[in-house]
Enzyme design. Structure first.
Site, PDB file in Angstrom:
ATOM      1  CE  LYS A  81      -4.495   0.974   0.404  1.00  0.00           C
ATOM      2  NZ  LYS A  81      -5.652   0.205  -0.027  1.00  0.00           N
ATOM      3  CB  ALA A 257     -16.943  -0.694   1.455  1.00  0.00           C
TER       4      ALA A 257
HETATM    5  N1  LIG Z   1     -13.153   1.924  -3.799  1.00  0.00           N
HETATM    6  C1  LIG Z   1     -12.851   0.659  -3.582  1.00  0.00           C
HETATM    7  O1  LIG Z   1     -12.791  -0.173  -4.492  1.00  0.00           O
HETATM    8  C2  LIG Z   1     -12.588   0.188  -2.171  1.00  0.00           C
HETATM    9  C3  LIG Z   1     -12.109  -1.115  -1.980  1.00  0.00           C
HETATM   10  C4  LIG Z   1     -11.914  -1.577  -0.680  1.00  0.00           C
HETATM   11  C5  LIG Z   1     -12.147  -0.743   0.398  1.00  0.00           C
HETATM   12  N2  LIG Z   1     -12.602   0.548   0.166  1.00  0.00           N
HETATM   13  C6  LIG Z   1     -12.842   1.396   1.323  1.00  0.00           C
HETATM   14  O2  LIG Z   1     -14.239   1.689   1.379  1.00  0.00           O
HETATM   15  C7  LIG Z   1     -14.442   3.006   1.862  1.00  0.00           C
HETATM   16  C8  LIG Z   1     -15.239   3.805   0.849  1.00  0.00           C
HETATM   17  O3  LIG Z   1     -14.519   3.836  -0.370  1.00  0.00           O
HETATM   18  P1  LIG Z   1     -14.961   4.854  -1.536  1.00  0.00           P
HETATM   19  O4  LIG Z   1     -14.121   4.494  -2.720  1.00  0.00           O
HETATM   20  O5  LIG Z   1     -16.445   4.852  -1.652  1.00  0.00           O
HETATM   21  O6  LIG Z   1     -14.483   6.223  -0.917  1.00  0.00           O
HETATM   22  P2  LIG Z   1     -14.996   7.705  -1.307  1.00  0.00           P
HETATM   23  O7  LIG Z   1     -13.888   8.604  -0.901  1.00  0.00           O
HETATM   24  O8  LIG Z   1     -15.523   7.737  -2.694  1.00  0.00           O
HETATM   25  O9  LIG Z   1     -16.258   7.915  -0.329  1.00  0.00           O
HETATM   26  C9  LIG Z   1     -16.162   8.098   1.046  1.00  0.00           C
HETATM   27  C10 LIG Z   1     -17.420   8.838   1.474  1.00  0.00           C
HETATM   28  O10 LIG Z   1     -17.447   8.897   2.895  1.00  0.00           O
HETATM   29  C11 LIG Z   1     -17.892  10.191   3.271  1.00  0.00           C
HETATM   30  N3  LIG Z   1     -17.472  10.450   4.651  1.00  0.00           N
HETATM   31  C12 LIG Z   1     -16.269  10.835   5.113  1.00  0.00           C
HETATM   32  N4  LIG Z   1     -16.313  10.971   6.447  1.00  0.00           N
HETATM   33  C13 LIG Z   1     -17.558  10.628   6.838  1.00  0.00           C
HETATM   34  C14 LIG Z   1     -18.225  10.533   8.082  1.00  0.00           C
HETATM   35  N5  LIG Z   1     -17.593  10.819   9.225  1.00  0.00           N
HETATM   36  N6  LIG Z   1     -19.525  10.164   8.106  1.00  0.00           N
HETATM   37  C15 LIG Z   1     -20.179   9.882   6.970  1.00  0.00           C
HETATM   38  N7  LIG Z   1     -19.604   9.948   5.747  1.00  0.00           N
HETATM   39  C16 LIG Z   1     -18.317  10.311   5.685  1.00  0.00           C
HETATM   40  C17 LIG Z   1     -17.297  11.115   2.229  1.00  0.00           C
HETATM   41  O11 LIG Z   1     -17.960  12.354   2.195  1.00  0.00           O
HETATM   42  C18 LIG Z   1     -17.493  10.279   0.967  1.00  0.00           C
HETATM   43  O12 LIG Z   1     -18.764  10.510   0.386  1.00  0.00           O
HETATM   44  C19 LIG Z   1     -13.046   3.566   2.160  1.00  0.00           C
HETATM   45  O13 LIG Z   1     -12.736   3.320   3.508  1.00  0.00           O
HETATM   46  C20 LIG Z   1     -12.139   2.737   1.267  1.00  0.00           C
HETATM   47  O14 LIG Z   1     -10.830   2.651   1.785  1.00  0.00           O
HETATM   48  C21 LIG Z   1     -12.835   1.013  -1.075  1.00  0.00           C
END
Ligand SMILES: NC(=O)c1ccc[n+]([C@@H]2O[C@H](COP(=O)([O-])OP(=O)(O)OC[C@H]3O[C@@H](n4cnc5c(N)ncnc54)[C@H](O)[C@@H]3O)[C@@H](O)[C@H]2O)c1
Length: 341
Positions: A81, A257
């Site tokens: 990472k 997620a």
């Molecule tokens: N994108 C992927 O393929 C993937 C894969 C594995 C894990 N993840 C994990 O899943 C999570 C979401 O990923 P993503 O790609 O949708 O991220 P993203 O950045 O697109 O979305 C995150 C969302 O969370 C919101 N947010 C931030 N703080 C918050 C809070 N305190 N309360 C409520 N909402 C809040 C943000 O405004 C945003 O809309 C992350 O933790 C990421 O590491 C993502």
């Protein structure tokens, strides 16, 4: 002990590559937690940290989770990472130049680490990095990559929630109340898939526009943990389950997620004691790894990938078979078996 010593001596990974870019005042950390066939893989997170060591800590912790995900997905890669700890999120030409320099840094490792998108990095950013190194997954489809992982991560989480509800509540998703925290690339898709399957979906995001766009009933971000629901689906940041919040949860299942949902590993046992089923994060959210490696390394087509995503639900049901303790223990055993092989 200095923070540096504490972080590195408390990490069971292989090596860390560090570069500081003076012009962009940016720290680049690449954590190679483990290799398989000499390679590690995982996303690049771009973020503003109050101190560079917080960025290093993220790279180390997230790289360990990637090793587990690679093992769960049975992929011949280890976990890695990277973190770009920036003073502010760059845009335009500055972003391109920074990503080019970062691409050269990855290239200097000769394939030890391959990157992909993560928080604040997109498939377009992968295209840019790909102008300097070949060790990049999930470039845009136009540039020969497999595109964003988020849609398939959401599908994997959906199957994981369905399996978790089946195990914990003995029913399908119809009428089950799911609180989706975070309506980003994954959470917004997940919320709509759950809704289409008949679930009663509540949503929460610090971004009010995203909440409004979802058209779903909203929960104040500060009230998420104490809100009564069947399933709490953390899809924003990691670490939302702490020694304090674990006592306040009013749900039967935690399945979402976000990476590193538990602030410390022992909280898995506390969730179990409280009768809350926890879907280990690195299992339920590994659809992104299946997407990148399946489509780009293993030559899968979409039907084969869809089958693997559905399989995440089956994997969780296998982990849940031992009702006597947290499924995290069975997940760790699965990872250990696959890594030994
Ligand atoms: N994108 C992927 O393929 C993937 C894969 C594995 C894990 N993840 C994990 O899943 C999570 C979401 O990923 P993503 O790609 O949708 O991220 P993203 O950045 O697109 O979305 C995150 C969302 O969370 C919101 N947010 C931030 N703080 C918050 C809070 N305190 N309360 C409520 N909402 C809040 C943000 O405004 C945003 O809309 C992350 O933790 C990421 O590491 C993502």
């Amino acid at each position: 002990m200095s923070t540096f010593e504490r972080l590195l001596t408390g990490w069971d990974g292989q090596q860390v590559a560090v570069r500081y870019d003076t012009e962009f005042a940016t720290w680049m950390f690449i954590g190679v937690h483990s290799t398989c066939d000499g390679r590690s893989g995982g996303g690049t997170r771009m973020a503003v940290y109050s101190a560079p060591e917080d960025g290093l800590a993220d790279a180390l912790k997230l790289s360990a989770a990637m090793t587990r995900k690679m093992a769960v997905c049975n992929v011949s890669m280890g976990g890695g990472k990277a973190v770009l700890a920036v003073p502010s999120l760059p845009t335009g030409e500055a972003r391109v130049e920074l990503l080019h320099r970062y691409g050269e840094f990855i290239g200097s490792l000769s394939g030890l680490y391959a990157t992909a998108p993560d928080m604040n990095t997109s498939e377009r950013d992968m295209d840019t990095i790909g102008e300097r190194t070949e060790h990049v997954f999930c470039k845009s489809v136009e540039k020969g990559g497999s595109g964003s992982t988020a849609p398939d991560t959401a599908v994997g989480v959906f199957h994981g929630i369905r399996a978790s509800v089946e195990h914990a509540l003995g029913r399908d998703l119809d009428g089950v109340r799911v609180l989706v925290q975070g309506l980003g690339a994954v959470g917004s898709r997940l919320a709509h898939q759950l809704s289409a399957a008949g679930a009663e979906v509540l949503v929460s995001d610090v971004n009010a526009e995203r909440v409004a766009a979802s058209g779903l009933p909203a929960v104040d971000p500060a009230a998420v943990i104490g809100t009564e629901c069947d399933v709490y689906a953390p899809c924003a940041l990691g670490g939302t389950i702490t020694a304090t919040t674990v006592e306040q949860l009013r749900c039967r299942v935690v399945a979402g997620a976000a990476n590193n949902q538990l602030a410390s590993p022992d909280l898995a046992d506390r969730l179990h004691e409280r009768g809350i089923l926890y879907a280990p994060d690195y299992v339920i959210n590994s659809g992104g790894v299946l997407h990148g490696t399946g489509l780009e390394l293993l030559g899968w087509d979409q039907p084969r990938l869809d089958q693997a995503l559905r399989g995440l639900g089956d994997t969780l049901l296998e982990l849940y078979a031992d009702n006597g303790r947290s499924p995290v223990h069975a997940a760790e055993a699965l990872v250990a078996r696959r890594r030994a092989r």
